[in-house]
Scaffold this motif. Structure first.
Motif, PDB file in Angstrom:
ATOM      1  N   PRO A 168       4.469  17.437  -0.290  1.00 13.88           N
ATOM      2  CA  PRO A 168       4.016  17.020   1.044  1.00 13.88           C
ATOM      3  C   PRO A 168       2.775  17.754   1.543  1.00 13.88           C
ATOM      4  CG  PRO A 168       6.038  18.312   1.179  1.00 13.88           C
ATOM      5  CD  PRO A 168       5.826  18.017  -0.263  1.00 13.88           C
ATOM      6  N   THR A 169       2.445  18.896   0.964  1.00 15.64           N
ATOM      7  CA  THR A 169       1.254  19.630   1.402  1.00 15.64           C
ATOM      8  C   THR A 169       0.038  19.322   0.529  1.00 15.64           C
ATOM      9  OG1 THR A 169       1.818  21.575   0.042  1.00 15.64           O
ATOM     10  CG2 THR A 169       2.672  21.508   2.309  1.00 15.64           C
ATOM     11  N   LEU A 170       0.161  18.334  -0.352  1.00 14.27           N
ATOM     12  CA  LEU A 170      -0.965  17.982  -1.216  1.00 14.27           C
ATOM     13  C   LEU A 170      -2.140  17.506  -0.368  1.00 14.27           C
ATOM     14  CD1 LEU A 170      -1.816  17.570  -4.261  1.00 14.27           C
ATOM     15  CD2 LEU A 170      -1.232  15.162  -3.903  1.00 14.27           C
ATOM     16  N   PRO A 171      -3.306  18.132  -0.488  1.00 14.95           N
ATOM     17  CA  PRO A 171      -4.455  17.689   0.314  1.00 14.95           C
ATOM     18  C   PRO A 171      -4.993  16.358  -0.207  1.00 14.95           C
ATOM     19  CG  PRO A 171      -5.145  19.366  -1.256  1.00 14.95           C
ATOM     20  CD  PRO A 171      -3.642  19.261  -1.380  1.00 14.95           C
ATOM     21  N   LEU A 172      -5.557  15.566   0.687  1.00 14.94           N
ATOM     22  CA  LEU A 172      -6.208  14.322   0.292  1.00 14.94           C
ATOM     23  C   LEU A 172      -7.705  14.589   0.188  1.00 14.94           C
ATOM     24  CD1 LEU A 172      -4.280  11.714   2.467  1.00 14.94           C
ATOM     25  CD2 LEU A 172      -3.926  12.303   0.060  1.00 14.94           C
ATOM     26  N   PHE A 173      -8.136  14.950  -1.010  1.00 10.94           N
ATOM     27  CA  PHE A 173      -9.528  15.293  -1.235  1.00 10.94           C
ATOM     28  C   PHE A 173     -10.420  14.070  -1.056  1.00 10.94           C
ATOM     29  CE2 PHE A 173      -7.563  18.501  -4.292  1.00 10.94           C
ATOM     30  CZ  PHE A 173      -7.743  19.571  -3.438  1.00 10.94           C
ATOM     31  N   GLU A 174     -11.597  14.282  -0.506  1.00 10.08           N
ATOM     32  CA  GLU A 174     -12.589  13.212  -0.380  1.00 10.08           C
ATOM     33  C   GLU A 174     -13.227  12.968  -1.742  1.00 10.08           C
ATOM     34  OE1 GLU A 174     -13.151  11.444   2.449  1.00 10.08           O
ATOM     35  OE2 GLU A 174     -11.485  12.616   3.276  1.00 10.08           O
ATOM     36  N   CYS A 175     -13.409  11.699  -2.066  1.00 12.24           N
ATOM     37  CA  CYS A 175     -14.002  11.319  -3.354  1.00 12.24           C
ATOM     38  C   CYS A 175     -15.435  10.837  -3.138  1.00 12.24           C
ATOM     39  CB  CYS A 175     -13.158  10.221  -4.006  1.00 12.24           C
ATOM     40  SG  CYS A 175     -13.746   9.716  -5.634  1.00 12.24           S
ATOM     41  N   GLY A 176     -16.259  11.016  -4.153  1.00 11.25           N
ATOM     42  CA  GLY A 176     -17.639  10.565  -4.075  1.00 11.25           C
ATOM     43  C   GLY A 176     -17.783   9.065  -3.938  1.00 11.25           C
ATOM     44  N   CYS A 177     -16.720   8.319  -4.230  1.00  7.14           N
ATOM     45  CA  CYS A 177     -16.765   6.856  -4.128  1.00  7.14           C
ATOM     46  C   CYS A 177     -16.649   6.391  -2.683  1.00  7.14           C
ATOM     47  CB  CYS A 177     -15.667   6.227  -4.977  1.00  7.14           C
ATOM     48  SG  CYS A 177     -14.007   6.372  -4.254  1.00  7.14           S
ATOM     49  N   GLY A 178     -16.317   7.305  -1.763  1.00  7.65           N
ATOM     50  CA  GLY A 178     -16.158   6.947  -0.362  1.00  7.65           C
ATOM     51  C   GLY A 178     -14.720   6.881   0.096  1.00  7.65           C
ATOM     52  N   LEU A 179     -13.772   6.949  -0.841  1.00  7.69           N
ATOM     53  CA  LEU A 179     -12.355   6.950  -0.504  1.00  7.69           C
ATOM     54  C   LEU A 179     -11.822   8.386  -0.523  1.00  7.69           C
ATOM     55  CD1 LEU A 179     -11.252   3.897  -2.710  1.00  7.69           C
ATOM     56  CD2 LEU A 179     -11.693   3.900  -0.241  1.00  7.69           C
ATOM     57  N   SER A 180     -10.559   8.545  -0.181  1.00  5.41           N
ATOM     58  CA  SER A 180      -9.929   9.859  -0.264  1.00  5.41           C
ATOM     59  C   SER A 180      -8.617   9.732  -1.023  1.00  5.41           C
ATOM     60  CB  SER A 180      -9.681  10.442   1.132  1.00  5.41           C
ATOM     61  OG  SER A 180      -8.821   9.603   1.882  1.00  5.41           O
ATOM     62  N   GLY A 181      -8.209  10.828  -1.662  1.00  7.07           N
ATOM     63  CA  GLY A 181      -6.965  10.833  -2.417  1.00  7.07           C
ATOM     64  C   GLY A 181      -7.041  10.102  -3.738  1.00  7.07           C
ATOM     65  N   CYS A 182      -8.247   9.906  -4.275  1.00 10.55           N
ATOM     66  CA  CYS A 182      -8.388   9.238  -5.574  1.00 10.55           C
ATOM     67  C   CYS A 182      -7.852  10.133  -6.690  1.00 10.55           C
ATOM     68  CB  CYS A 182      -9.853   8.910  -5.869  1.00 10.55           C
ATOM     69  SG  CYS A 182     -10.536   7.591  -4.864  1.00 10.55           S
ATOM     70  N   LEU A 183      -7.286   9.512  -7.713  1.00 10.27           N
ATOM     71  CA  LEU A 183      -6.749  10.254  -8.854  1.00 10.27           C
ATOM     72  C   LEU A 183      -7.798  11.198  -9.444  1.00 10.27           C
ATOM     73  CD1 LEU A 183      -4.230  10.500 -10.719  1.00 10.27           C
ATOM     74  CD2 LEU A 183      -5.286   8.750 -12.172  1.00 10.27           C
ATOM     75  N   GLU A 184      -9.040  10.743  -9.508  1.00  9.22           N
ATOM     76  CA  GLU A 184     -10.115  11.547 -10.093  1.00  9.22           C
ATOM     77  C   GLU A 184     -10.288  12.888  -9.405  1.00  9.22           C
ATOM     78  OE1 GLU A 184     -14.838  10.980  -9.783  1.00  9.22           O
ATOM     79  OE2 GLU A 184     -13.928   9.698 -11.319  1.00  9.22           O
ATOM     80  N   THR A 185     -10.051  12.939  -8.103  1.00  9.43           N
ATOM     81  CA  THR A 185     -10.280  14.184  -7.367  1.00  9.43           C
ATOM     82  C   THR A 185      -9.261  15.262  -7.708  1.00  9.43           C
ATOM     83  OG1 THR A 185      -8.959  13.513  -5.433  1.00  9.43           O
ATOM     84  CG2 THR A 185     -11.289  12.879  -5.450  1.00  9.43           C
ATOM     85  N   TYR A 186      -8.192  14.895  -8.440  1.00 10.73           N
ATOM     86  CA  TYR A 186      -7.161  15.849  -8.826  1.00 10.73           C
ATOM     87  C   TYR A 186      -7.130  16.130 -10.332  1.00 10.73           C
ATOM     88  CZ  TYR A 186      -5.405  14.392  -4.243  1.00 10.73           C
ATOM     89  OH  TYR A 186      -5.291  14.094  -2.915  1.00 10.73           O
ATOM     90  N   VAL A 187      -7.309  15.103 -11.158  1.00 11.26           N
ATOM     91  CA  VAL A 187      -7.039  15.280 -12.587  1.00 11.26           C
ATOM     92  C   VAL A 187      -8.293  15.347 -13.448  1.00 11.26           C
ATOM     93  CG1 VAL A 187      -4.775  14.219 -12.369  1.00 11.26           C
ATOM     94  CG2 VAL A 187      -6.716  12.803 -13.060  1.00 11.26           C
ATOM     95  N   SER A 188      -9.465  15.286 -12.858  1.00 10.63           N
ATOM     96  CA  SER A 188     -10.683  15.598 -13.602  1.00 10.63           C
ATOM     97  C   SER A 188     -10.750  17.114 -13.793  1.00 10.63           C
ATOM     98  CB  SER A 188     -11.909  15.115 -12.824  1.00 10.63           C
ATOM     99  OG  SER A 188     -11.989  15.797 -11.578  1.00 10.63           O
TER     100      SER A 188
END
Length: 306
Positions: A168-188
């Motif tokens: 529940p404390t997982l941050p929703l990182f902003e992505c360069g694509c303009g969205l937030s919480g994209c898989l790429e922002t965590y597993v790259s």
């Protein structure tokens, strides 16, 4: 002969393959990141020199981190020199031959389907884990895409509610694509460092985090547990939605044998009950096999690979 280019933001790999797609030579060159003229000159020079060395006019394919738009312009923000340019037309005029180009993840999967780790699969999926996250699908030997391009951008799918319930404390990182919480922002690779920094306040490279986890470091272990669960959740969702016969991983992280063991253990937790995970395999031609796939592009429209 067949020539492949794997274009990156900082480096360009160039390789020559014979008629059976055995690699004959390979070289690495700095990417002219902002000079279009220098970029074109580099590609033209490498092709013409290879023609002279091998005594013929090789077929040319290019893999790049982006998509082709409906006007055949390359959209690759991470390679500013070619972003928005009609590179294929310009190179074709200079070289006096047609060229083929596609997304680098598509090239990676094409290579692994042609005599590689997913050869013969009815439907195969690739996920590449590097600075970003790329994806691709191939069905009956042909890459899956539409006229709009961009099919397989799995890195920009959102993390699911079940994952957020567990963390529940997982941050929703902003992505360069303009969205937030994209898989790429965590597993790259950069996502792994971002997770560690969020937990500890310290920025550490991915390899150092992995080394700390393997030594039993507490912070690194927390980070890797979270990272592997996010990756397993993303893969599990793709397996449920697409039902691939096999999944191959690419990028630098695909080189670690333990990754497949850890994901195989975790995947059932993130899938529908009764649905078995698809086989998860390492690339036969290595995590950077995109240059071989780029060379294969030149003949992909003539045949479905087997």
């Amino acid at each position: 002969m067949h020539y492949g280019f794997d274009i990156g933001g900082s480096k360009i790999a160039f390789a020559v393959f014979d008629a059976e797609f055995r690699e004959c030579e390979r070289s690495l060159h700095a990417t002219p990141s902002r000079d279009y003229g220098a970029f074109v000159a580099l590609v033209v020079g490498l092709v013409e020199q290879a023609d002279a060395r091998w005594g013929g006019r090789g077929r040319v394919g290019l893999g790049f981190p982006g998509v082709l738009d409906t006007a055949s312009r390359i959209l690759a923000p991470n390679v500013p020199a070619i972003h928005g340019r009609n590179l294929l037309e310009d190179l074709s005029q200079r070289l006096g031959r047609p060229l083929a180009a596609d997304n680098d993840a598509n090239c990676f999967l094409l290579s692994e389907y042609h005599q590689g780790a997913v050869a013969g699969a009815g439907l195969a999926l690739a996920l590449t884990l590097g600075t970003g996250v790329g994806g691709a699908l191939i069905h009956q030997g042909r890459l899956v895409d539409s006229r709009r391009g961009g099919c397989g951008e799995f890195g920009h799918g959102a993390v699911g509610a079940a994952l957020l319930r567990r963390y529940p404390t997982l941050p929703l990182f902003e992505c360069g694509c303009g969205l937030s919480g994209c898989l790429e922002t965590y597993v790259s690779g950069t996502g792994l460092s971002r997770l560690y920094q969020h937990d500890t306040g310290v920025m550490l490279g991915g390899r150092d985090i992995i080394a700390g986890w393997q030594r039993g470091d507490e912070a690194a272990s927390r980070c890797m547990t979270l990272y592997l669960d996010i990756l397993a959740a993303g893969l599990g969702s793709l397996m449920v939605h697409l039902a691939p016969d096999a999944v191959v991983l690419g990028g630098g992280l695909s080189e670690y044998p333990w990754l497949y063991q850890e994901l195989t253990i975790r995947l059932p937790d993130w899938m529908m009950k009764g649905v078995a995970p698809a086989p998860l395999v390492a690339p036969l031609f290595g995590g950077d096999g995109g240059v071989r796939g780029a060379a294969l592009l030149a003949i992909r429209d003539e045949t479905a690979f087997s």
